[in-house]
Scaffold this active site. Structure first.
Site, PDB file in Angstrom:
ATOM      1  N   THR A   1     -14.063  55.393  -3.017  1.00  0.00           N
ATOM      2  CA  THR A   1     -14.655  54.103  -2.649  1.00  0.00           C
ATOM      3  C   THR A   1     -15.366  53.456  -3.833  1.00  0.00           C
ATOM      4  OG1 THR A   1     -16.747  55.054  -1.846  1.00  0.00           O
ATOM      5  CG2 THR A   1     -14.931  54.890  -0.270  1.00  0.00           C
TER       6      THR A   1
ATOM      7  N   LYS B   1     -14.966  50.520   1.119  1.00  0.00           N
ATOM      8  CA  LYS B   1     -16.270  50.209   0.530  1.00  0.00           C
ATOM      9  C   LYS B   1     -16.748  48.890   1.105  1.00  0.00           C
ATOM     10  CE  LYS B   1     -19.086  51.837  -2.777  1.00  0.00           C
ATOM     11  NZ  LYS B   1     -19.515  53.246  -2.845  1.00  0.00           N
TER      12      LYS B   1
ATOM     13  N   VAL C   1     -21.788  23.926  27.862  1.00  0.00           N
ATOM     14  CA  VAL C   1     -21.354  24.471  26.574  1.00  0.00           C
ATOM     15  C   VAL C   1     -19.897  24.901  26.666  1.00  0.00           C
ATOM     16  CG1 VAL C   1     -21.753  26.269  24.847  1.00  0.00           C
ATOM     17  CG2 VAL C   1     -23.698  25.220  26.013  1.00  0.00           C
ATOM     18  N   GLN C   2     -19.508  25.424  27.834  1.00  0.00           N
ATOM     19  CA  GLN C   2     -18.136  25.886  28.013  1.00  0.00           C
ATOM     20  C   GLN C   2     -17.132  24.761  27.772  1.00  0.00           C
ATOM     21  OE1 GLN C   2     -20.727  26.738  29.850  1.00  0.00           O
ATOM     22  NE2 GLN C   2     -20.556  28.836  30.607  1.00  0.00           N
TER      23      GLN C   2
ATOM     24  N   HIS D   1     -31.981  27.401  23.443  1.00  0.00           N
ATOM     25  CA  HIS D   1     -32.756  26.569  24.355  1.00  0.00           C
ATOM     26  C   HIS D   1     -33.920  25.848  23.676  1.00  0.00           C
ATOM     27  CE1 HIS D   1     -30.394  28.398  27.436  1.00  0.00           C
ATOM     28  NE2 HIS D   1     -30.900  29.597  27.225  1.00  0.00           N
TER      29      HIS D   1
END
Length: 308
Positions: free
Chosen positions: A63, A17, A237-238, A266
């Site tokens: 469920t 569920k 960013v890496q 950006h």
């Protein structure tokens, strides 16, 4: 997935569920209220193959029953608990209460209700909605084996300087100029797996995992921004992602692995001209924020001894 050989085929199945919404309020003896709001997903691996291949539902946990169980177990929690502890509690119930269930997967997203302050004082029963969300997933086997993952969704971070991007591959399709001065914005999604491998090895300290979540979030943010007066330069960013993940593993030995997703959101420099000359000349001051399209950067780090 529960795996079977059925009719000469490999057959995997599970059922559950999803998106069960529950809120739980506690009141302390001192009159302070606390609230959590959770979106809960349950998934059971069980011996109910006959429900798929024959007209026999006798081994199925409905469920709707799983949904009701979320509310029943929330009611039983007389003390404030972490989202991780509630996930473990639910999973333990499913594997112990139903002989057919071989494993339970419980994932929860916590809505960020935060206590408000009025006139500089914390309010006893007033809350406002924050931004980033605390997540947890507990996978518990019949044997008591445990996989526990915590996480953050929607941690928005931005710095207006101390970022650049230079030295990347240039070819006939490249239009992006190199820069050593730009804005850096992202929305961090983080997942970290704890090294606890059984129900019997997890810390019993109340709200341990809530405290750990706040500490991990702080380490990630601190390493994104750097010291308050000077910051830290981000060449990509890496690189920033890697340093954030590395800092988390170095700081928390109980974390076996961490995964970070950090889109590069950006802020485009605005230059507007007409035949008479510049209307807006960009001087690191006016930007066009845009979230589509965006760069997509992700990586994971795990300890060498980790079996994950």
């Amino acid at each position: 997935m529960a795996k079977e050989i059925v009719g000469g085929f490999k057959f995997d199945q599970r059922h559950g569920k999803e998106r069960v919404q529950v809120a739980r309020v506690w009141k302390t003896k001192q009159g302070w209220y606390f609230i959590v709001e959770w979106r809960v997903g349950n998934s059971l691996l069980s011996d109910c193959v006959n429900s798929y291949v024959r007209d026999d539902n006798s081994d199925i946990v409905a469920t709707d029953t799983m949904k009701n169980t979320v509310y029943a177990k929330a009611k039983e929690c007389s003390e404030i608990l972490s989202v991780e502890d509630f996930a473990i509690l639910l999973a333990k119930h499913f594997i112990s209460f139903y002989k057919q269930v071989t494993a339970a997967i419980v994932n929860i997203v916590e809505k960020p209700w935060e206590r408000v302050s009025v006139d500089g004082q914390p309010h006893e029963h007033g809350f406002k909605l924050g931004s980033e969300r605390h997540t947890a997933e507990a996978i518990v086997q019949k044997s008591g084996a445990l996989q526990l993952t915590s996480g953050i969704e929607g941690l928005s971070l931005l710095k207006t300087t101390k970022s650049g991007f230079e030295g990347f591959i240039r070819d006939k399709y490249t239009a992006l100029p190199e820069t050593h001065e730009r804005m850096l914005a992202t929305e961090v999604t983080a997942l970290w797996r704890y090294s606890y491998e059984s129900l019997y090895s997890i810390p019993q300290k109340p709200l341990y995992f809530t405290d750990k979540y706040l500490e991990v979030k702080k380490v990630l943010a601190d390493n994104f921004f750097g010291p308050p007066n000077v910051g830290v330069y981000s060449p990509s960013v890496q690189n920033t992602l890697y340093l954030m993940a590395k800092a988390a593993l170095n700081r928390f030995p109980e974390i076996a692995s961490i995964q970070l997703k950090m889109p590069n959101i950006h802020f485009l420099p605005v230059n507007i001209s007409n035949k008479d000359g510049p209307i807006v000349k960009f001087e690191a001051d006016v930007y066009l924020p845009t979230d589509e399209p965006h760069g997509s950067i992700q990586a994971s780090l795990r300890r060498l001894w980790s079996k994950l």
